[in-house]
Design a protein around this motif. Structure first.
Motif, PDB file in Angstrom:
ATOM      1  N   GLN A 119       0.835  -1.206   0.000  1.00  0.00           N
ATOM      2  CA  GLN A 119       0.000   0.000   0.000  1.00  0.00           C
ATOM      3  C   GLN A 119       0.870   1.256   0.000  1.00  0.00           C
ATOM      4  O   GLN A 119       0.576   2.226  -0.693  1.00  0.00           O
ATOM      5  CB  GLN A 119      -0.925  -0.019   1.225  1.00  0.00           C
ATOM      6  N   LYS A 120       1.939   1.235   0.774  1.00  0.00           N
ATOM      7  CA  LYS A 120       2.852   2.377   0.836  1.00  0.00           C
ATOM      8  C   LYS A 120       3.485   2.635  -0.532  1.00  0.00           C
ATOM      9  O   LYS A 120       3.581   3.782  -0.981  1.00  0.00           O
ATOM     10  CB  LYS A 120       3.941   2.104   1.875  1.00  0.00           C
ATOM     11  N   ASN A 121       3.909   1.575  -1.209  1.00  0.00           N
ATOM     12  CA  ASN A 121       4.495   1.711  -2.546  1.00  0.00           C
ATOM     13  C   ASN A 121       3.481   2.239  -3.549  1.00  0.00           C
ATOM     14  O   ASN A 121       3.819   3.069  -4.402  1.00  0.00           O
ATOM     15  CB  ASN A 121       5.068   0.379  -3.023  1.00  0.00           C
ATOM     16  N   GLU A 122       2.246   1.763  -3.438  1.00  0.00           N
ATOM     17  CA  GLU A 122       1.193   2.227  -4.346  1.00  0.00           C
ATOM     18  C   GLU A 122       0.916   3.719  -4.138  1.00  0.00           C
ATOM     19  O   GLU A 122       0.771   4.471  -5.096  1.00  0.00           O
ATOM     20  CB  GLU A 122      -0.082   1.413  -4.116  1.00  0.00           C
ATOM     21  N   LEU A 123       0.878   4.144  -2.891  1.00  0.00           N
ATOM     22  CA  LEU A 123       0.669   5.575  -2.610  1.00  0.00           C
ATOM     23  C   LEU A 123       1.863   6.403  -3.080  1.00  0.00           C
ATOM     24  O   LEU A 123       1.692   7.513  -3.588  1.00  0.00           O
ATOM     25  CB  LEU A 123       0.422   5.792  -1.117  1.00  0.00           C
ATOM     26  N   ALA A 124       3.069   5.867  -2.937  1.00  0.00           N
ATOM     27  CA  ALA A 124       4.263   6.589  -3.373  1.00  0.00           C
ATOM     28  C   ALA A 124       4.256   6.789  -4.891  1.00  0.00           C
ATOM     29  O   ALA A 124       4.696   7.836  -5.380  1.00  0.00           O
ATOM     30  CB  ALA A 124       5.514   5.836  -2.943  1.00  0.00           C
ATOM     31  N   LYS A 125       3.752   5.814  -5.628  1.00  0.00           N
ATOM     32  CA  LYS A 125       3.649   5.950  -7.086  1.00  0.00           C
ATOM     33  C   LYS A 125       2.734   7.114  -7.465  1.00  0.00           C
ATOM     34  O   LYS A 125       2.913   7.746  -8.492  1.00  0.00           O
ATOM     35  CB  LYS A 125       3.104   4.665  -7.707  1.00  0.00           C
ATOM     36  N   GLN A 126       1.749   7.381  -6.598  1.00  0.00           N
ATOM     37  CA  GLN A 126       0.812   8.473  -6.841  1.00  0.00           C
ATOM     38  C   GLN A 126       1.260   9.767  -6.156  1.00  0.00           C
ATOM     39  O   GLN A 126       0.509  10.733  -6.098  1.00  0.00           O
ATOM     40  CB  GLN A 126      -0.571   8.077  -6.333  1.00  0.00           C
ATOM     41  N   GLN A 127       2.471   9.772  -5.645  1.00  0.00           N
ATOM     42  CA  GLN A 127       3.072  10.914  -4.948  1.00  0.00           C
ATOM     43  C   GLN A 127       2.247  11.327  -3.727  1.00  0.00           C
ATOM     44  O   GLN A 127       2.036  12.516  -3.472  1.00  0.00           O
ATOM     45  CB  GLN A 127       3.269  12.088  -5.898  1.00  0.00           C
ATOM     46  N   LEU A 128       1.796  10.321  -2.979  1.00  0.00           N
ATOM     47  CA  LEU A 128       1.073  10.551  -1.733  1.00  0.00           C
ATOM     48  C   LEU A 128       1.878   9.948  -0.590  1.00  0.00           C
ATOM     49  O   LEU A 128       2.422   8.849  -0.712  1.00  0.00           O
ATOM     50  CB  LEU A 128      -0.310   9.900  -1.776  1.00  0.00           C
ATOM     51  N   ARG A 129       1.949  10.679   0.513  1.00  0.00           N
ATOM     52  CA  ARG A 129       2.735  10.224   1.662  1.00  0.00           C
ATOM     53  C   ARG A 129       2.069  10.716   2.934  1.00  0.00           C
ATOM     54  O   ARG A 129       1.690  11.871   3.041  1.00  0.00           O
ATOM     55  CB  ARG A 129       4.150  10.778   1.538  1.00  0.00           C
ATOM     56  N   LEU A 130       1.938   9.818   3.900  1.00  0.00           N
ATOM     57  CA  LEU A 130       1.382  10.183   5.196  1.00  0.00           C
ATOM     58  C   LEU A 130       2.435  10.968   5.967  1.00  0.00           C
ATOM     59  O   LEU A 130       3.545  10.503   6.171  1.00  0.00           O
ATOM     60  CB  LEU A 130       1.001   8.922   5.972  1.00  0.00           C
ATOM     61  N   VAL A 131       2.085  12.193   6.363  1.00  0.00           N
ATOM     62  CA  VAL A 131       3.030  13.068   7.051  1.00  0.00           C
ATOM     63  C   VAL A 131       2.853  12.995   8.558  1.00  0.00           C
ATOM     64  O   VAL A 131       3.812  12.832   9.298  1.00  0.00           O
ATOM     65  CB  VAL A 131       2.877  14.535   6.581  1.00  0.00           C
ATOM     66  N   ASN A 132       1.600  13.105   9.003  1.00  0.00           N
ATOM     67  CA  ASN A 132       1.357  13.202  10.432  1.00  0.00           C
ATOM     68  C   ASN A 132      -0.004  12.622  10.767  1.00  0.00           C
ATOM     69  O   ASN A 132      -0.971  12.799  10.024  1.00  0.00           O
ATOM     70  CB  ASN A 132       1.430  14.667  10.881  1.00  0.00           C
ATOM     71  N   TYR A 133      -0.049  11.933  11.882  1.00  0.00           N
ATOM     72  CA  TYR A 133      -1.290  11.396  12.410  1.00  0.00           C
ATOM     73  C   TYR A 133      -1.422  11.951  13.819  1.00  0.00           C
ATOM     74  O   TYR A 133      -0.558  11.741  14.654  1.00  0.00           O
ATOM     75  CB  TYR A 133      -1.232   9.867  12.431  1.00  0.00           C
ATOM     76  N   ARG A 134      -2.501  12.683  14.074  1.00  0.00           N
ATOM     77  CA  ARG A 134      -2.636  13.359  15.363  1.00  0.00           C
ATOM     78  C   ARG A 134      -4.060  13.200  15.878  1.00  0.00           C
ATOM     79  O   ARG A 134      -5.034  13.422  15.160  1.00  0.00           O
ATOM     80  CB  ARG A 134      -2.314  14.840  15.170  1.00  0.00           C
ATOM     81  N   ARG A 135      -4.159  12.821  17.134  1.00  0.00           N
ATOM     82  CA  ARG A 135      -5.466  12.701  17.785  1.00  0.00           C
ATOM     83  C   ARG A 135      -5.926  14.101  18.205  1.00  0.00           C
ATOM     84  O   ARG A 135      -5.258  14.764  18.995  1.00  0.00           O
ATOM     85  CB  ARG A 135      -5.346  11.784  18.991  1.00  0.00           C
ATOM     86  N   VAL A 136      -7.053  14.563  17.672  1.00  0.00           N
ATOM     87  CA  VAL A 136      -7.576  15.890  17.979  1.00  0.00           C
ATOM     88  C   VAL A 136      -8.248  15.881  19.343  1.00  0.00           C
ATOM     89  O   VAL A 136      -7.987  16.740  20.177  1.00  0.00           O
ATOM     90  CB  VAL A 136      -8.569  16.353  16.883  1.00  0.00           C
ATOM     91  N   ASP A 137      -9.121  14.928  19.563  1.00  0.00           N
ATOM     92  CA  ASP A 137      -9.794  14.748  20.849  1.00  0.00           C
ATOM     93  C   ASP A 137     -10.218  13.287  20.943  1.00  0.00           C
ATOM     94  O   ASP A 137      -9.754  12.464  20.158  1.00  0.00           O
ATOM     95  CB  ASP A 137     -10.987  15.712  21.012  1.00  0.00           C
ATOM     96  N   GLN A 138     -11.090  12.964  21.868  1.00  0.00           N
ATOM     97  CA  GLN A 138     -11.456  11.564  22.045  1.00  0.00           C
ATOM     98  C   GLN A 138     -12.311  11.034  20.897  1.00  0.00           C
ATOM     99  O   GLN A 138     -12.470   9.826  20.749  1.00  0.00           O
ATOM    100  CB  GLN A 138     -12.166  11.344  23.372  1.00  0.00           C
ATOM    101  N   TYR A 139     -12.822  11.902  20.047  1.00  0.00           N
ATOM    102  CA  TYR A 139     -13.698  11.485  18.965  1.00  0.00           C
ATOM    103  C   TYR A 139     -13.068  11.522  17.578  1.00  0.00           C
ATOM    104  O   TYR A 139     -13.479  10.769  16.699  1.00  0.00           O
ATOM    105  CB  TYR A 139     -14.965  12.347  18.951  1.00  0.00           C
ATOM    106  N   PHE A 140     -12.103  12.398  17.371  1.00  0.00           N
ATOM    107  CA  PHE A 140     -11.565  12.594  16.031  1.00  0.00           C
ATOM    108  C   PHE A 140     -10.041  12.596  16.008  1.00  0.00           C
ATOM    109  O   PHE A 140      -9.396  12.979  16.978  1.00  0.00           O
ATOM    110  CB  PHE A 140     -12.066  13.918  15.432  1.00  0.00           C
TER     111      PHE A 140
END
Length: 118
Positions: free
Chosen positions: A57-78
């Protein structure tokens, strides 16, 4: 701009990442169980399968020039996910409950497939 198919791929990537992290965290709790070696064997088999899917999945996203930069918990719901694209970065908002249910479903599906194969 991220299209609908790319959003789905990103969602699957996030679910895979969270499932791997969850299993790695839980593996430390298995050390105290009587049948530790049996559970570790099963856990390692599932982790191996998930890590292969994650890398694909990571390689497939890289081919499309997409990369996960940051994952952050906003609050208990989101939670907020920032994805780097070829243009501007995109911010996606996810419901924690939905992510949790998707991770659980993925782990059940993978566990069931491995049980059938072995």
């Amino acid at each position: 701009m991220i299209n609908v198919n790319q959003r789905q791929q990103i969602h699957e990537f996030i679910v895979l990442d969270l499932a791997i992290r969850s299993l790695q965290h839980d593996s430390t709790q298995l050390m105290h169980l009587k049948l530790q070696s049996l559970y570790m064997y099963w856990l390692e088999a599932i982790l191996h399968t998930l890590q292969q899917q994650f890398q694909q999945q990571k390689n497939e996203l890289a081919k499309q020039q997409l990369r996960l930069v940051n994952y952050r918990r906003v609050d208990q719901y989101f939670s907020e996910v920032i994805v780097a694209t070829a243009g501007e970065d995109a911010t996606l908002l996810y419901a924690n409950n939905v992510l949790k249910k998707d991770v659980e479903k993925l782990l059940q599906d993978v566990g069931h497939k491995l049980t059938i194969v072995t």
